[in-house]
Design a protein around this motif. Structure first.
Motif, PDB file in Angstrom:
ATOM      1  N   GLU A   8      44.685  47.180  42.740  1.00 19.66           N
ATOM      2  CA  GLU A   8      45.279  46.088  42.050  1.00 19.66           C
ATOM      3  C   GLU A   8      45.577  45.001  43.131  1.00 19.66           C
ATOM      4  OE1 GLU A   8      49.278  46.235  39.245  1.00 19.66           O
ATOM      5  OE2 GLU A   8      49.173  47.283  40.944  1.00 19.66           O
ATOM      6  N   ALA A   9      45.939  45.236  44.301  1.00 15.71           N
ATOM      7  CA  ALA A   9      46.331  44.181  45.347  1.00 15.71           C
ATOM      8  C   ALA A   9      45.185  43.258  45.353  1.00 15.71           C
ATOM      9  CB  ALA A   9      47.040  44.642  46.478  1.00 15.71           C
ATOM     10  N   PHE A  12      44.086  41.128  42.415  1.00 19.37           N
ATOM     11  CA  PHE A  12      45.021  40.204  42.047  1.00 19.37           C
ATOM     12  C   PHE A  12      44.904  39.211  43.166  1.00 19.37           C
ATOM     13  CE2 PHE A  12      49.157  38.394  42.716  1.00 19.37           C
ATOM     14  CZ  PHE A  12      49.518  37.878  41.311  1.00 19.37           C
ATOM     15  N   ALA A  13      44.828  39.475  44.529  1.00 17.52           N
ATOM     16  CA  ALA A  13      44.541  38.406  45.446  1.00 17.52           C
ATOM     17  C   ALA A  13      43.181  37.723  45.700  1.00 17.52           C
ATOM     18  CB  ALA A  13      44.867  39.256  46.738  1.00 17.52           C
ATOM     19  N   TYR A  44      46.511  48.342  32.232  1.00 13.77           N
ATOM     20  CA  TYR A  44      46.912  47.050  31.740  1.00 13.77           C
ATOM     21  C   TYR A  44      46.325  46.612  30.383  1.00 13.77           C
ATOM     22  CZ  TYR A  44      48.028  45.145  36.503  1.00 13.77           C
ATOM     23  OH  TYR A  44      48.793  44.872  37.622  1.00 13.77           O
ATOM     24  N   ILE A  49      48.370  40.378  31.137  1.00 16.92           N
ATOM     25  CA  ILE A  49      47.123  40.017  31.760  1.00 16.92           C
ATOM     26  C   ILE A  49      46.351  41.519  31.556  1.00 16.92           C
ATOM     27  CG2 ILE A  49      48.076  38.310  33.289  1.00 16.92           C
ATOM     28  CD1 ILE A  49      48.136  40.446  35.312  1.00 16.92           C
ATOM     29  N   LEU A  51      42.753  43.649  32.702  1.00 20.74           N
ATOM     30  CA  LEU A  51      41.508  44.008  33.666  1.00 20.74           C
ATOM     31  C   LEU A  51      40.203  43.848  32.990  1.00 20.74           C
ATOM     32  CD1 LEU A  51      40.652  44.129  36.946  1.00 20.74           C
ATOM     33  CD2 LEU A  51      40.952  46.339  36.384  1.00 20.74           C
ATOM     34  N   PHE A  60      41.332  39.906  36.895  1.00 24.23           N
ATOM     35  CA  PHE A  60      42.248  39.788  35.851  1.00 24.23           C
ATOM     36  C   PHE A  60      42.313  38.565  35.166  1.00 24.23           C
ATOM     37  CE2 PHE A  60      44.436  42.734  38.909  1.00 24.23           C
ATOM     38  CZ  PHE A  60      44.777  43.744  38.194  1.00 24.23           C
TER      39      PHE A  60
END
Length: 184
Positions: A8-9, A12-13, A44, A49, A51, A60
């Protein structure tokens, strides 16, 4: 730390969509990336939002039913000219395609500026040279094209029957094959 949180991180990044191979580089060896992606997408699915996979890469994006909420906040790109829209459609449905082939389908010359606009938008890319006299440059769509238009692959492009039903084509033109774009 759990792998789903790491995934997830990472997603997202990331400034760009990531393929399964790219994701696997950041997770411990042996991680079941497709299963992790499926689980994360499911978690999600009902949120603001979601995925999604677009063009073989994961990102995302705003949930489709909430697009109207963020639309005013998004920067609106300049509208494409009719020539650019027609050229983009020809490239998407016939890729890889050369400028002379585009001109043959459109029935008019394609200016360098039209293709430059599509290249600058990141929706079209050079796709090698045709093995024919003059070795003309071929063009194809990009992953960014798929992401922008919400397509997983070119097979998701609407077919002739879909375009006619939407009123975008006259019912009496282009009879025959009403399938989608091809093998993407």
């Amino acid at each position: 730390m759990s792998l789903d949180r790491e995934l997830e991180a990472l997603l997202f990044a990331s400034a760009t969509p990531l393929t399964v191979t790219e994701i696997a580089r950041y997770l411990p060896e042996g991680a079941d990336v497709p299963a992790l992606l499926a689980d994360l997408a499911a978690s999600y699915a009902t949120r603001g939002i979601v995925l999604v996979e677009r063009g073989g890469a994961w990102l995302f994006q705003t949930a489709p039913d909430l697009a109207h909420v963020v639309q005013p906040a998004r920067e609106r790109p300049a509208k494409l000219s009719k020539a650019a829209v027609e050229t983009l459609a020809i490239i998407a449905y016939h890729e890889p395609v050369t400028r002379p082939e585009i001109e043959g389908i459109r029935g008019v010359a394609v200016s360098a500026g039209t293709i430059d606009v599509l290249l600058a938008a990141g929706w079209v890319r050079p796709a090698g040279r045709r093995e024919s006299p003059g070795r003309p440059l071929q063009y194809a769509t990009t992953r960014e094209f798929l992401v922008h238009f919400g397509l997983q692959n070119r097979r998701d492009l609407p077919g002739l029957a879909d375009l006619k039903a939407a009123g975008l084509l006259e019912a009496d033109i282009a009879p025959g094959d009403d399938s989608g774009a091809g093998d993407g």
